[in-house]
Every structure is written in C-alpha cells, then in structure tokens.
Design an enzyme around this catalytic site. Structure first.
Site, PDB file in Angstrom:
ATOM      1  N   TYR A 112       6.496   0.087  -6.151  1.00  0.00           N
ATOM      2  CA  TYR A 112       5.539  -0.525  -5.236  1.00  0.00           C
ATOM      3  C   TYR A 112       4.130  -0.533  -5.829  1.00  0.00           C
ATOM      4  O   TYR A 112       3.296   0.278  -5.465  1.00  0.00           O
ATOM      5  CB  TYR A 112       5.579   0.255  -3.913  1.00  0.00           C
ATOM      6  CG  TYR A 112       4.721  -0.284  -2.791  1.00  0.00           C
ATOM      7  CD1 TYR A 112       4.863  -1.583  -2.319  1.00  0.00           C
ATOM      8  CD2 TYR A 112       3.783   0.538  -2.166  1.00  0.00           C
ATOM      9  CE1 TYR A 112       4.092  -2.054  -1.263  1.00  0.00           C
ATOM     10  CE2 TYR A 112       3.006   0.084  -1.111  1.00  0.00           C
ATOM     11  CZ  TYR A 112       3.167  -1.213  -0.665  1.00  0.00           C
ATOM     12  OH  TYR A 112       2.408  -1.675   0.387  1.00  0.00           O
ATOM     13  N   ARG A 117      -1.082  -6.454  -4.535  1.00  0.00           N
ATOM     14  CA  ARG A 117      -0.080  -5.952  -3.596  1.00  0.00           C
ATOM     15  C   ARG A 117      -0.474  -6.179  -2.140  1.00  0.00           C
ATOM     16  O   ARG A 117      -1.645  -6.085  -1.780  1.00  0.00           O
ATOM     17  CB  ARG A 117       0.121  -4.447  -3.834  1.00  0.00           C
ATOM     18  CG  ARG A 117       1.287  -3.835  -3.066  1.00  0.00           C
ATOM     19  CD  ARG A 117       1.386  -2.350  -3.373  1.00  0.00           C
ATOM     20  NE  ARG A 117       0.344  -1.565  -2.708  1.00  0.00           N
ATOM     21  CZ  ARG A 117       0.060  -0.302  -3.013  1.00  0.00           C
ATOM     22  NH1 ARG A 117       0.728   0.314  -3.981  1.00  0.00           N
ATOM     23  NH2 ARG A 117      -0.887   0.344  -2.355  1.00  0.00           N
ATOM     24  N   ASP A 118       0.552  -6.456  -1.315  1.00  0.00           N
ATOM     25  CA  ASP A 118       0.361  -6.676   0.121  1.00  0.00           C
ATOM     26  C   ASP A 118      -0.706  -7.734   0.383  1.00  0.00           C
ATOM     27  O   ASP A 118      -1.741  -7.470   0.995  1.00  0.00           O
ATOM     28  CB  ASP A 118       0.021  -5.369   0.830  1.00  0.00           C
ATOM     29  CG  ASP A 118       1.251  -4.711   1.414  1.00  0.00           C
ATOM     30  OD1 ASP A 118       2.366  -5.175   1.109  1.00  0.00           O
ATOM     31  OD2 ASP A 118       1.113  -3.731   2.170  1.00  0.00           O
ATOM     32  N   SER A 124      -2.867  -1.533   2.938  1.00  0.00           N
ATOM     33  CA  SER A 124      -2.162  -0.944   1.791  1.00  0.00           C
ATOM     34  C   SER A 124      -2.304  -1.786   0.527  1.00  0.00           C
ATOM     35  O   SER A 124      -1.407  -1.859  -0.291  1.00  0.00           O
ATOM     36  CB  SER A 124      -0.679  -0.771   2.136  1.00  0.00           C
ATOM     37  OG  SER A 124      -0.144  -1.975   2.647  1.00  0.00           O
ATOM     38  N   ASP A 163       7.678  -5.936   0.889  1.00  0.00           N
ATOM     39  CA  ASP A 163       6.769  -6.983   1.384  1.00  0.00           C
ATOM     40  C   ASP A 163       6.518  -8.138   0.426  1.00  0.00           C
ATOM     41  O   ASP A 163       6.036  -9.181   0.864  1.00  0.00           O
ATOM     42  CB  ASP A 163       5.394  -6.410   1.756  1.00  0.00           C
ATOM     43  CG  ASP A 163       5.345  -5.831   3.144  1.00  0.00           C
ATOM     44  OD1 ASP A 163       6.404  -5.691   3.770  1.00  0.00           O
ATOM     45  OD2 ASP A 163       4.244  -5.506   3.607  1.00  0.00           O
ATOM     46  N   ASP A 345       0.349   4.469   8.483  1.00  0.00           N
ATOM     47  CA  ASP A 345       0.472   3.083   8.036  1.00  0.00           C
ATOM     48  C   ASP A 345      -0.886   2.489   7.692  1.00  0.00           C
ATOM     49  O   ASP A 345      -0.964   1.513   6.932  1.00  0.00           O
ATOM     50  CB  ASP A 345       1.103   2.222   9.134  1.00  0.00           C
ATOM     51  CG  ASP A 345       2.547   2.564   9.389  1.00  0.00           C
ATOM     52  OD1 ASP A 345       3.272   2.858   8.421  1.00  0.00           O
ATOM     53  OD2 ASP A 345       2.966   2.541  10.561  1.00  0.00           O
TER      54      ASP A 345
END
Length: 391
Positions: A112, A117-118, A124, A163, A345
């Site tokens: 990850y 990312r995301d 995140s 994701d 989260d």
C-alpha cells in the site's frame, strides 16, 4: 445514482513499524512453500497474529477504562491480522515480523504505497507523489520482494493496493485520479510481476459491494482489474480479489443495509456474499482469477451508517467474525482481518491538513486521531460490540 462514484475509504496505518518486542520462536517449514493457484491457501493454514498489532492491543488492554474487558482485550491480540507496509520506512522491520510465522500459518501483508495514493480521499494520502513510479519500484516493491525471496519457507497472503484500481473505475472525473491512473496501473502490474512467487497468494483490492457492485460498475470494474492482470503476464500467484477492506458491509444481509433505498434497485450486490459471487462471474468472463478474501474485522453491527458511502470511523461498530476459511461460499477463500481494529481511519480535526469531511459526518466517531494512530476509545467500542463476543 448515489455512490456510483463512491469516494475511497481511508486505509492508512502507522507510518513506521517498531521492531517486534521479542522474537517468537516458530516451527519453520522444512522446505520451500508452494501455493498453487487452484488451492485455497487458507484451507490448511491459520492467518498469523502478527506481533505489531498484538503489541498495540496488549498495550491497550493495560489502559482499559472498563477493566472488566481486559481479558477480552488480550484475546484480540491472538487474532490473525494483516501487517500494513504503507511507507518505505515500514519495510525495515517487515522480515522480523514475517519470521515469527509458524509453518501451520500464513502471514498477511498489505502492499500500500502507490504514487498519488488514495486519489479520492485526503485522510490516507501517501508519501510518494504522482510520477514517482520509479521510487515505488526500486525503494518499495523491490526491497519487499527481496525479503519474501529470502524466506521461501513461509506462506504469505498479500493484499495489493487497496482502493487503487476501484478509484480508476468510479472516480475518473477527479483530476487527482486522472493524474494517478497510469502510475496505479503500472505500479500494480509491477507488484504483480515481482510478487509472483511460489509462496505468495495475491489478492488485488476490488472495493466492496457498495462500490464496484453497482450494476453500472461491474463490467468496467472487472475489465479494469483484468487488464492490469494481463498486462502483468497473468501471474499464477494471483488468486483473485480482496473485498470490504477497512469496510463495514455484512457478509450476508437480506435485505441489505441500503437495499430499500430508492436507488437500491440498481445494485444487486447488497452484501459481500452477493458481491463476491456476482463480481466473480464478471471477473471470470474477463479472464481473471475470481476467488476472494473478505475483511470482517469491523463489520459486526449493521444499520449504523447514514449513507453507504460513509467510510470513516463508523460509530457503534464492532469486531466481526474471526479469520476462518469456513465461509460457506466456494469463491470466498477466507474471512480475514485486514484493517487493524483500533487504528483510526482519519482525523476528526477539521483544521488538520489531512482532514476529510467524511470523518466529520454525524455517523463518524469523534474525536478521532490521524489515520493509523491508535484510538483507545474506539478500540473499546469495537470490543464491546463484537459479534461473536470475546470471552
């Protein structure tokens, strides 16, 4: 249609992993492990309870506001869960945790750290910027692969980039996801190619039934995943998909939590069982392995969310079914705990740089720290609401 462009869930964990508090002696396999694509890697192996999460839980057990739950809290430390390698710095201690694995177990790891990312969530976002694919390959994937190759006698289950590919299906209207698209596809393909090793079973993330499960998303979703699989040379170590990672959906619930909403008619995948079987058919037609592992770590309680797309620190949640290969569904290899229960989260502090508005919704637990940081009160809530209960 509501949630057809569902924003991604926040999945970030701690930015660095401390070394194991003590090296646990294991009964190593006498020879190299080989996991065939046709077998369920969990059918003869138990998901390893890594000591990174175990140590966090044991520390939490000593700080319970309700001391009557201390023993139950300690029992959580013995539950198998996945270790998240979410930054380059976490790789340094990966091998130490990996080598605690017994021959009767399978070690769970989450890959990850894609560039950008995301792309559809703030909570995140990762350390690598869009365009840093070379760093992803040389500084992140390659060192992980070297460690795996150095430990051929250990079975490993790898969840690949939560994701990422689902975002390219439903959030392609966002500039951030448009800019990340080629890096996601090339990065996931590279991870597939390099982790295509005999002792590894890979599962690429496919969101959940409330994401790619919409009728309009099933075919595009299967095509997106299958194209990357084929671009990587159709690696034999890929077994299929991971679903509900860090999510809240029930395995079986009929009617589903949002099935009676006005737009419920446009989604046949109202629980993860229906999603795994329905999307699995589309994957097979697209020429990709279609078995699944399903995250049940926090899905014990339903009816908590105001909307299906509400993903952040859902208030009232509880620990779900413990990891097992006894799923009752041929395509579901195992129920697993991917998201470590107790790790946030995302922050509820609206002034924070990484604040995401989903973490400030009415159905989100508050206060909450940054993604990956420990939330003691949330952990205690998960424990109190666990189904089945911890004794």
């Amino acid at each position: 249609m509501r949630y057809s462009t569902l924003l991604s869930i926040s999945l970030g964990t701690a930015s660095a992993l401390a070394a194991p508090s003590q090296n646990k002696k294991r009964a190593a396999c006498d020879s190299a492990v080989t996991i065939s694509q046709s077998e369920n890697p969990f059918s003869t192996r138990t998901l390893h309870a890594n000591s990174y999460y175990g140590d966090r839980v044991r520390a939490a057990a000593q700080n319970m506001t309700d001391t009557s739950l201390t023993d139950a809290a300690l029992a959580v430390a013995d539950v198998g869960s996945f270790l998240w390698l979410d930054t380059i710095s976490t790789i340094a201690t990966f091998e130490s945790y990996l080598q605690e694995t017994d021959c009767s177990e399978i070690f769970g790891v989450v890959i990850y750290d894609l560039p950008g990312r995301d792309c559809a969530a703030k909570a995140s976002n990762g350390e690598l910027a869009v365009g840093e694919l070379d760093r992803y390959k040389s500084e992140y994937i390659d060192p992980i692969v070297a460690i795996v190759k150095n430990n051929p006698n250990i079975a490993i289950a790898a969840v690949i980039e939560p994701d990422s590919l689902p975002n390219l299906v439903t959030n392609s209207n966002l500039t951030t996801c448009q800019n990340s698209a080629s890096g996601y596809r090339d990065g996931v393909a590279y991870a597939f190619e390099q982790l295509n090793l005999p002792n590894v079973a890979m599962y690429v993330d496919a969101g959940h039934g409330g994401w790619l499960g919409w009728d309009a998303n099933l075919q595009p979703g299967a095509t997106e995943l299958a194209n990357v699989y084929k671009a990587a040379g159709s690696p034999s170590s890929l077994h299929g998909i991971s679903t509900n990672v860090a999510g809240w959906n029930a395995w079986i619930k009929n009617p589903g939590e949002f099935q009676n909403d006005p737009d419920g008619q446009y989604n046949k995948c109202q629980d993860e069982q229906r999603y795994v079987t329905t999307f699995g058919g589309y994957l097979a037609d697209a020429g990709m392995p279609n078995h699944a592992i399903v995250d049940t770590g926090r899905n014990a309680v339903q009816g908590l969310r105001d909307a299906w797309g509400d993903w952040c620190n859902v208030n009232g949640a509880g620990f779900g079914v413990r990891p097992t290969a006894d799923t009752g569904e041929t395509l579901a290899d195992a129920f697993v705990w991917v998201k470590p229960g107790g790790e946030s989260d995302g922050t509820s502090d609206s002034s924070a740089v990484r604040y995401d508005s989903f973490c400030g919704l009415d159905d989100a637990y508050k206060p909450a720290p940054e993604a990956g940081e420990w939330n003691q009160a949330y952990f205690e809530m998960l424990l109190k609401n666990a189904v089945p209960q911890f004794s």
